[in-house]
Design a protein around this motif. Structure first.
Motif, short mmCIF file in Angstrom:
data_model
loop_
_atom_site.label_atom_id
_atom_site.label_comp_id
_atom_site.label_asym_id
_atom_site.label_seq_id
_atom_site.Cartn_x
_atom_site.Cartn_y
_atom_site.Cartn_z
N THR A 43 33.32 31.81 30.07
CA THR A 43 32.58 32.97 29.58
C THR A 43 31.89 33.62 30.78
OG1 THR A 43 30.47 31.85 29.17
CG2 THR A 43 32.14 31.73 27.43
N TYR A 90 36.60 35.02 29.12
CA TYR A 90 35.99 35.68 27.96
C TYR A 90 34.76 36.42 28.48
CZ TYR A 90 34.16 36.21 23.16
OH TYR A 90 33.72 36.71 21.95
N GLU A 110 39.97 37.87 27.44
CA GLU A 110 39.58 38.33 26.11
C GLU A 110 38.22 39.01 26.23
OE1 GLU A 110 41.37 38.13 23.46
OE2 GLU A 110 42.86 36.55 23.82
#
Length: 326
Positions: A6, A30, A48
């Protein structure tokens, strides 16, 4: 293993992604791209776009990519901003982490590396900060990182999730010019900005109880920090249920005045610094003990301050080529 990173399009995150892939691990990024840059993500690494506050999307991403471990770097990180916007920081950094951990445990993921900070220590009155030094954060940002450590550790104990909380000290430098820090919130880019505008760099207080009166800090090259993440990730993968809390630093203090002097020598831009009043809450000295990470993971920093400045300067020149000193 397949790792979800992340904040993987950010300054630190992009270095972690490359270190993981260079080590033969599979990575998926992410990032909500609020501060991250999509072009930093290496070709072939899936990305993503989403927020860690979106549990439904997180669950789909974790399942869709067969994620087996998570390295969580996505967070708001400006100390001053956190003072003005505490609710925003607690929402993004603590609630976002809670939502992520909920998705992680539901998906049966086994390893979780958490990006913490030396800000958890606050104003330590010690020569060298160990992991046992009391944590008394001075800002909402530091509070959210300490609360995050508690949440990660409690989740690990309850579920068997292997966890590591990595307490970064002052991160600087770049592995490549295109991965350099584009913000001007840390000392080195702040000094670059002033010098290349023919303005004096600022020193916030020169009356501290240190050898030259300016604050002393421990600086760590971002490439070394990325390697520490790889070492921690692999340690968790090898030992289910493991719980680590580790400082990431070099154990060497450099004063603000020393750092500015070194920057001026390397860049060729010279201007007498301007001393301004202290900033509230700035401790005189914060230097890490890196003994535990050496013992636990066999990790040790390879780069020195000269490497940090020269690599950061190369990145700055890539962005602002007209600022080069003739």
């Amino acid at each position: 293993m397949t790792w979800l990173i992340t904040g993987g399009a950010g300054y630190i995150g992009a270095h972690v992604v490359r270190a993981l892939t260079d080590a033969g691990e599979r990575a998926v990024v992410y990032d909500d791209l609020s501060t991250g840059i999509a072009e930093r993500v290496p070709e072939g690494v899936p990305m993503e776009v989403g927020t860690v506050l979106d549990g439904v999307r997180l669950s789909k991403v974790l399942a869709g990519h067969g994620i087996t471990g998570v390295i969580h770097l996505a967070a708001k990180k400006q100390v001053g901003e956190s003072v003005d916007m505490p609710l925003h920081y607690y929402r993004e950094n603590v609630e976002g982490l809670r939502v992520l951990l909920e998705a992680v445990t539901a998906a049966g993921i086994t390893s979780f590396v958490f990006s913490s900070s030396a800000a958890v220590y606050g104003m330590p009155d010690v020569e060298v900060v160990t992991e046992e030094t009391p944590c008394v954060p001075l800002s909402p940002y530091g509070e959210t990182k300490l609360a995050g450590e508690w949440l990660v550790r409690a989740t690990g104990r309850a579920t068997g999730l292997a966890t590591a909380s990595l307490r970064y000290f002052n991160v600087a430098g770049a592995a490549r010019p295109d991965l350099a820090d584009v913000g001007v919130f840390n000392l080195i880019p702040m000094v670059f900005e002033k010098l290349t505008q023919d303005m004096p760099p600022r020193i916030f207080g020169d009356d501290y109880p240190t050898p030259d009166g300016t604050c002393v800090r421990d600086y760590i090259h971002v490439a070394d920090l990325a390697e520490a993440h790889v070492a921690a990730a692999r340690a968790l993968a090898d030992t289910p249920g493991r719980d680590l809390t580790l400082n990431i630093g070099r154990g060497e203090g450099v004063s603000v005045r020393e750092m500015i002097d070194r920057i001026q020598t390397i860049t060729g831009h010279r201007m007498t610094p301007m001393v301004t009043p202290r900033r509230p809450g700035d401790p005189a000295r914060v230097v890490a003990s890196a003994d535990r990470i050496a013992a636990e993971l066999g990790w040790k920093a390879k780069h020195d301050v000269h490497d940090m400045i020269t690599s950061a300067w190369s990145g700055w020149m890539r962005r602002f080529p007209s600022t080069e000193q003739n």
